[in-house]
Design a protein around this motif. Structure first.
Motif, PDB file in Angstrom:
ATOM      1  N   SER A 178     107.936  85.382 -41.834  1.00  0.00           N
ATOM      2  CA  SER A 178     107.444  86.756 -41.904  1.00  0.00           C
ATOM      3  C   SER A 178     108.001  87.429 -43.150  1.00  0.00           C
ATOM      4  CB  SER A 178     107.873  87.526 -40.645  1.00  0.00           C
ATOM      5  OG  SER A 178     107.515  88.889 -40.759  1.00  0.00           O
ATOM      6  N   LEU A 179     107.098  87.908 -44.050  1.00  0.00           N
ATOM      7  CA  LEU A 179     107.498  88.632 -45.254  1.00  0.00           C
ATOM      8  C   LEU A 179     106.271  89.350 -45.801  1.00  0.00           C
ATOM      9  CD1 LEU A 179     107.923  86.270 -48.329  1.00  0.00           C
ATOM     10  CD2 LEU A 179     106.604  85.663 -46.329  1.00  0.00           C
ATOM     11  N   PRO A 180     106.430  90.382 -46.643  1.00  0.00           N
ATOM     12  CA  PRO A 180     105.263  91.091 -47.191  1.00  0.00           C
ATOM     13  C   PRO A 180     104.442  90.185 -48.096  1.00  0.00           C
ATOM     14  CG  PRO A 180     107.282  91.841 -48.232  1.00  0.00           C
ATOM     15  CD  PRO A 180     107.702  90.993 -47.070  1.00  0.00           C
ATOM     16  N   PHE A 181     103.156  90.523 -48.207  1.00  0.00           N
ATOM     17  CA  PHE A 181     102.281  89.721 -49.055  1.00  0.00           C
ATOM     18  C   PHE A 181     102.383  90.132 -50.517  1.00  0.00           C
ATOM     19  CE2 PHE A 181     100.247  89.599 -44.881  1.00  0.00           C
ATOM     20  CZ  PHE A 181     100.152  88.232 -44.708  1.00  0.00           C
ATOM     21  N   VAL A 182     102.948  91.321 -50.773  1.00  0.00           N
ATOM     22  CA  VAL A 182     103.007  91.828 -52.138  1.00  0.00           C
ATOM     23  C   VAL A 182     104.291  92.626 -52.312  1.00  0.00           C
ATOM     24  CG1 VAL A 182     101.771  93.965 -51.585  1.00  0.00           C
ATOM     25  CG2 VAL A 182     101.718  93.075 -53.915  1.00  0.00           C
ATOM     26  N   THR A 183     104.830  92.615 -53.534  1.00  0.00           N
ATOM     27  CA  THR A 183     106.019  93.394 -53.852  1.00  0.00           C
ATOM     28  C   THR A 183     106.019  93.670 -55.349  1.00  0.00           C
ATOM     29  OG1 THR A 183     108.425  93.522 -53.624  1.00  0.00           O
ATOM     30  CG2 THR A 183     107.495  91.400 -54.273  1.00  0.00           C
ATOM     31  N   THR A 184     106.999  94.404 -55.780  1.00  0.00           N
ATOM     32  CA  THR A 184     107.137  94.686 -57.206  1.00  0.00           C
ATOM     33  C   THR A 184     108.408  94.070 -57.730  1.00  0.00           C
ATOM     34  OG1 THR A 184     108.277  96.761 -56.720  1.00  0.00           O
ATOM     35  CG2 THR A 184     105.874  96.849 -56.994  1.00  0.00           C
ATOM     36  N   LYS A 185     108.488  93.989 -59.046  1.00  0.00           N
ATOM     37  CA  LYS A 185     109.661  93.402 -59.677  1.00  0.00           C
ATOM     38  C   LYS A 185     110.914  94.176 -59.284  1.00  0.00           C
ATOM     39  CE  LYS A 185     108.598  93.615 -63.973  1.00  0.00           C
ATOM     40  NZ  LYS A 185     108.737  93.424 -65.442  1.00  0.00           N
ATOM     41  N   SER A 200     117.483  88.235 -47.940  1.00  0.00           N
ATOM     42  CA  SER A 200     116.920  89.232 -48.850  1.00  0.00           C
ATOM     43  C   SER A 200     117.038  88.701 -50.266  1.00  0.00           C
ATOM     44  CB  SER A 200     117.657  90.572 -48.721  1.00  0.00           C
ATOM     45  OG  SER A 200     117.528  91.089 -47.405  1.00  0.00           O
ATOM     46  N   PHE A 201     116.040  89.006 -51.111  1.00  0.00           N
ATOM     47  CA  PHE A 201     116.063  88.534 -52.485  1.00  0.00           C
ATOM     48  C   PHE A 201     115.158  89.424 -53.327  1.00  0.00           C
ATOM     49  CE2 PHE A 201     113.193  86.058 -49.837  1.00  0.00           C
ATOM     50  CZ  PHE A 201     111.979  86.201 -50.486  1.00  0.00           C
ATOM     51  N   ARG A 202     115.224  89.271 -54.664  1.00  0.00           N
ATOM     52  CA  ARG A 202     114.427  90.042 -55.613  1.00  0.00           C
ATOM     53  C   ARG A 202     113.735  89.099 -56.574  1.00  0.00           C
ATOM     54  NH1 ARG A 202     116.527  95.463 -55.730  1.00  0.00           N
ATOM     55  NH2 ARG A 202     118.474  95.614 -54.528  1.00  0.00           N
ATOM     56  N   PHE A 203     112.566  89.512 -57.057  1.00  0.00           N
ATOM     57  CA  PHE A 203     111.859  88.773 -58.093  1.00  0.00           C
ATOM     58  C   PHE A 203     111.950  89.567 -59.395  1.00  0.00           C
ATOM     59  CE2 PHE A 203     109.778  87.301 -54.197  1.00  0.00           C
ATOM     60  CZ  PHE A 203     109.894  85.939 -54.373  1.00  0.00           C
ATOM     61  N   THR A 221     102.983  82.807 -49.463  1.00  0.00           N
ATOM     62  CA  THR A 221     102.867  83.183 -50.870  1.00  0.00           C
ATOM     63  C   THR A 221     102.954  84.699 -50.986  1.00  0.00           C
ATOM     64  OG1 THR A 221     101.476  81.271 -51.317  1.00  0.00           O
ATOM     65  CG2 THR A 221     101.410  83.060 -52.922  1.00  0.00           C
ATOM     66  N   ILE A 222     103.695  85.186 -51.975  1.00  0.00           N
ATOM     67  CA  ILE A 222     103.871  86.615 -52.206  1.00  0.00           C
ATOM     68  C   ILE A 222     103.481  86.933 -53.645  1.00  0.00           C
ATOM     69  CG2 ILE A 222     106.323  86.341 -52.764  1.00  0.00           C
ATOM     70  CD1 ILE A 222     106.811  89.086 -51.506  1.00  0.00           C
ATOM     71  N   ALA A 223     102.742  88.020 -53.810  1.00  0.00           N
ATOM     72  CA  ALA A 223     102.328  88.467 -55.147  1.00  0.00           C
ATOM     73  C   ALA A 223     103.340  89.474 -55.670  1.00  0.00           C
ATOM     74  CB  ALA A 223     100.937  89.089 -55.096  1.00  0.00           C
ATOM     75  N   VAL A 224     103.831  89.274 -56.899  1.00  0.00           N
ATOM     76  CA  VAL A 224     104.813  90.159 -57.521  1.00  0.00           C
ATOM     77  C   VAL A 224     104.143  90.861 -58.701  1.00  0.00           C
ATOM     78  CG1 VAL A 224     107.064  90.319 -58.607  1.00  0.00           C
ATOM     79  CG2 VAL A 224     106.659  88.632 -56.805  1.00  0.00           C
ATOM     80  N   TYR A 225     104.143  92.190 -58.670  1.00  0.00           N
ATOM     81  CA  TYR A 225     103.544  92.991 -59.727  1.00  0.00           C
ATOM     82  C   TYR A 225     104.627  93.801 -60.430  1.00  0.00           C
ATOM     83  CZ  TYR A 225      99.063  91.827 -57.658  1.00  0.00           C
ATOM     84  OH  TYR A 225      97.978  91.158 -57.183  1.00  0.00           O
ATOM     85  N   THR A 252      98.604 100.824 -47.090  1.00  0.00           N
ATOM     86  CA  THR A 252      99.174 101.503 -48.244  1.00  0.00           C
ATOM     87  C   THR A 252      98.350 101.133 -49.467  1.00  0.00           C
ATOM     88  OG1 THR A 252     101.389 101.491 -47.317  1.00  0.00           O
ATOM     89  CG2 THR A 252     101.222 101.763 -49.691  1.00  0.00           C
ATOM     90  N   VAL A 253      97.977 102.092 -50.278  1.00  0.00           N
ATOM     91  CA  VAL A 253      97.246 101.834 -51.520  1.00  0.00           C
ATOM     92  C   VAL A 253      98.192 102.100 -52.676  1.00  0.00           C
ATOM     93  CG1 VAL A 253      95.312 102.509 -52.988  1.00  0.00           C
ATOM     94  CG2 VAL A 253      95.039 102.448 -50.509  1.00  0.00           C
ATOM     95  N   MET A 254      98.269 101.129 -53.598  1.00  0.00           N
ATOM     96  CA  MET A 254      99.140 101.318 -54.753  1.00  0.00           C
ATOM     97  C   MET A 254      98.364 100.972 -56.010  1.00  0.00           C
ATOM     98  SD  MET A 254     101.674  98.043 -54.447  1.00  0.00           S
ATOM     99  CE  MET A 254     102.272  98.281 -56.109  1.00  0.00           C
ATOM    100  N   ALA A 255      98.678 101.657 -57.064  1.00  0.00           N
ATOM    101  CA  ALA A 255      98.090 101.360 -58.365  1.00  0.00           C
ATOM    102  C   ALA A 255      99.035 100.457 -59.119  1.00  0.00           C
ATOM    103  CB  ALA A 255      97.842 102.658 -59.147  1.00  0.00           C
TER     104      ALA A 255
END
Length: 847
Positions: free
Chosen positions: A688-695, A734-737, A761-765, A823-826
């Protein structure tokens, strides 16, 4: 097939069918008229049975494929059949009808009952594998082997391929803590652990013999590679003493271990062994079952009559002690019960045993003196109860001569057995005590068919031997006539008499000797010192022998000596050296241990685990035992004998439990602790983890398990492009990209022998430019905080059904979607990403 010693032959195809292909022939050992033929299993599975010595056959089809048969030692119609799919069948009608006994039987680990030790003649002993791969020792009746009627004489599991049933003894092996432990049952009584000297650390054991109520065993210690130590036991097979160290061993053609030890036929207690001393292998002989060993005296002269200069102990005779496994070829050493003084073997004279410069030697006085008879290896057969020796040269070239001796190998005559030289493949002495017939088989050339040559020596003799044709011969060891406590006198044919041996051949008279110290060996825990006395070894406490008896009973208090088993001496020092009965002293408990029956420190939730309580010393009949299983349940027992089959307990929860046992009697107490890891099988892992995150934003990953409580686990994580995993005992990290892109996260969960994994798989933006109230396009473009979700709301029913159907493809337990939030993010100017989180119910637990 021939029934007249090879004079005439009949084609079996005429009786069993021209197209029938046979794979094996069995003759009933208790009734030679009964014959069983097996057909080739690749063509058909059938039996052909004859009850008239092969005159007629009846065919019976089988619904299984036979790999081997085992005939009952007494009942001619009782047979066990082992199939190619590891099932054991029984027949009480000489193969005409079969009944399944047991599935999953270990090859060659099934036995008939032993008369005298088993009350039921139809009892079968076998080693069978359970569905989870463990081995256990079972017994049952051949025609009534249901689950309810099977017995388990040894509590718990045993090591695979370790069951041996031989004479009055049953042996099993159980490895615990990385070390093998050996157990024995004497006359089918309760199993006891076999006790070697305490300094012994065995890694392998082979039972050599169990005749005359004693076990002869070869044990390989932790520091040995190509040698074994010989140990000999007391009557029960429990207490073992060292007989000979560093006996040479080798591997047979099928990988089986072969010990260089040979038991001479016809003379009880006489063995030959090849011992390794300073990287040299030398041959030793004993006449008293290993109490005393000595080197072999070399012949005084060679084959040409020239003197042999060979001085003990620097030079002696050395023999090869391997026995042929092929019934059609002679071994390199041979002896017979009907010719107790004659031993024929190949070997060499020198400082050590050699594989070159091999000659043939014979002894006609039971190994005291030897004569060289050939300078090359020969096969030697005993005919006419040893009255005739037949020798045939070992060679790859064709031959047409053989050699005969009528005087125990002192002189040899050359005879021709074929006019055309024959490549000899084997020689078979016909069965029977008085036969003088042998069959030679081979081929005239490498392309010719098999040739059978019958050789009959009856015409050489014109009469049978009478009593006056024999002389007395006394068995001795270097002049000492008392061997194994008796003087034994045999009747041997006079060398100048050429007659067929009769009922007097091998006849023996015995007279007991007065017991001396030489008739006694050191008892268990005692060692012979330079003065000849048996004194306690440094590791042995003589009072420990009373540990298994209770106050008011008695035990045999050892004098440090025990008479060699089967020794027949009387009077003399027998009373002085024999163990004396003594009252059992009261003792406080000492050396308490608690272990699982299978030696493991794990158990499965909801299943029986068997715990064994072992006590080295203490009054076992007047002892209170309290066992606390660590889960709130405790039991008490009034004596150890009530716990011989172990204590069974079922744990209903997982975890590590502290099992304690307390033993008390009037003289003291002792306690022991066992930490038992109880687990249940892990069935599913969901990452279990989010599908998307940010740097550079912290991401939480959690391994969700089904069932959720399975005991202690190990988690192995791979994330990003890291090839080196992270190992944790916790199910979340816990970790960071630090860079954009698609990344794979994998978790492996190790639970006992099972390893399960899941990958996401997780998308990093990059840094988000703006995030707006979700699902409101008109608000896009405003500056606002990232990840500001709208309030959770229920999912419409028609959408919920579609989502649940898609989720069921990747998750097997039933799921129910409860609510969602988006949640909508640009991510970049002009680009937007909508992320929705579902809250689902998994059975009765929310995830």
């Amino acid at each position: 097939m021939s029934t007249d010693y090879g004079t005439t032959y009949e084609k079996l195809n005429d009786k069993v069918g021209l197209k029938t292909i046979l794979s094996y022939l069995y003759v009933c050992p208790t009734n030679k008229r009964k014959i069983m033929l097996l057909t080739d299993p690749e063509i058909e599975s059938s039996l052909l049975i004859s009850s008239d010595e092969g005159a007629t056959y009846q065919k019976y089809r089988l619904n299984f494929y036979i790999q081997s048969l085992l005939f009952h030692p007494k009942q001619e119609d009782w047979i066990l059949a082992y199939s190619q799919d590891q099932k054991l069948y029984s027949s009480a009608e000489f193969g005409r009808r079969w009944q399944l006994i047991q599935e999953g039987v270990v090859p060659n680990r099934f036995y008939w009952s032993v008369m005298g030790s088993n009350k039921e003649p139809d009892l079968v002993h076998l080693e069978a594998r359970t569905v989870d791969g463990h081995s256990q020792y079972l017994t049952c009746r051949m025609q009534n082997c249901t689950e309810a009627n099977r017995n388990k004489p040894f509590p718990g599991y045993i090591d695979p391929d370790s069951l041996i049933v031989q004479d009055d003894y049953v042996f099993v092996q159980l490895t615990s803590g990385g070390r093998p432990h050996y157990y024995v049952s004497y006359r089918r009584n309760a199993f006891a652990q076999m006790k070697l000297p305490k300094y012994a650390l065995p890694k392998d054991m082979h039972v050599i013999s169990t005749d005359e109520n004693q076990v002869f065993a070869a044990v390989q210690e932790w520091n040995q590679n190509d040698t074994y130590n010989l140990y000999i036991s007391d009557t029960r097979g429990v207490y073992f003493t060292l007989a000979l160290e560093n006996v040479q061993s080798s591997r047979g053609p099928e990988g089986n271990i072969m010990i260089d030890l040979y038991e001479v036929a016809g003379i009880k207690g006489m063995f030959l062994a090849n011992k390794k001393i300073d990287n040299q292998v030398k041959t030793f002989i004993t006449y008293n079952k290993g109490r005393d060993w000595r080197l072999l005296q070399a012949p005084d002269t060679d084959l040409r009559g020239d003197p042999v200069h060979c001085l003990l102990p620097y030079c002696s005779l050395h023999l090869h002690l391997k026995v042929s496994e092929n019934p059609y070829t002679s071994g390199i050493i041979a002896s017979r019960d009907t010719a107790p003084s004659i031993i024929v073997a190949s070997g060499n004279i020198g400082s050590e045993l050699s594989d070159s410069d091999i000659s043939m030697f014979v002894s006609s006085d039971a190994g005291n003196t030897w004569r060289q008879i050939f300078e090359e290896e020969h096969s030697v057969l005993y005919l006419d109860q040893g009255g005739v020796l037949v020798a045939m040269k070992h060679t790859s070239l064709p031959i047409r001569h053989l050699w005969l001796s009528f005087d125990e190998g002192r002189s040899w005559s050359k005879y021709s057995f074929t006019s055309i030289p024959l490549f000899v493949d084997g020689v078979l002495g016909e069965p029977g005590e008085e036969t003088l017939i042998m069959t030679v088989f081979g081929h005239f050339s490498h392309r010719s068919e098999w040739q059978l040559v019958k050789v009959d020596y009856k015409s050489i003799f014109d009469r049978r031997c009478a009593e006056e044709d024999y002389r007395p011969w006394q068995l001795h060891s270097q002049g000492e006539a008392c061997i194994m406590g008796a003087k034994r006198i045999y009747k041997k044919r006079k060398s100048e008499r050429k007659c067929m041996q009769g009922k007097y051949a091998g006849a023996m008279e015995s007279e007991p000797c007065v017991c001396t110290e030489a008739d006694f060996d050191c008892d268990y825990g005692y060692e012979r010192h330079s003065n000849g006395q048996c004194l306690p070894a440094f590791w042995f406490n003589p009072s420990s022998l009373s540990k298994d008896c209770s106050l008011g009973q008695s035990y045999l208090n050892s004098t440090g000596y025990r008479k060699v088993v089967s020794n027949n001496c009387t009077d003399g020092v027998r009373e002085q050296y024999t163990a004396k009965p003594q009252k059992c002293p009261g003792k406080a408990p000492r050396g308490l241990r608690i272990v699982t029956a299978d030696g493991k420190l794990t158990a499965e939730q909801g299943h029986n685990v068997t715990l064994m309580v072992q006590l080295e010393e203490g009054d076992v009949q007047r002892t209170l035992i309290q066992v606390d299983f660590g889960d709130g349940i405790a039991v008490s027992y009034v004596n150890l004998s009530s716990m011989e089959d172990g204590i069974k307990h079922v744990y209903h929860n997982v975890g590590i439990f502290r099992v304690t046992v307390q033993v008390d009697n009037s003289l003291g107490s002792d306690s022991a602790v066992l930490y038992l890891h109880v687990t249940c099988p892990l069935e599913h892992v969901h990452l279990s983890l989010p599908f998307v995150t940010t740097k550079n934003k912290e991401v939480n990953a959690t391994a969700v398990l089904w069932p959720s409580q399975v005991g202690t686990l190990t988690y192995v994580w791979w994330y990003g492009n890291n090839t080196e995993p992270l190992i944790t005992l916790e199910g979340s990290i816990s970790f960071r990209f630090t860079s954009e892109g698609m990344n794979t996260i994998t978790v492996q969960v190790s639970a006992g022998n099972a390893i399960l994994q899941d990958t996401k798989t997780i998308a990093v933006y990059g840094e988000c430019l703006c995030a707006c109230t979700p699902c409101r396009p008109q608000a896009q473009g405003r500056q606002c905080n990232c990840w500001q979700p709208e309030a959770a709301r229920p999912l419409p029913r028609e959408q919920r059904v579609v989502v649940e159907k898609e989720l069921s493809r990747v998750w097997s337990p039933p799921l129910r979607v409860m609510w969602f939030t988006c949640t909508v993010m640009a991510t970049r100017p002009g680009e937007h990403l909508s992320v929705c989180v579902l809250k689902v119910a998994l059975l009765h637990s929310l995830t």
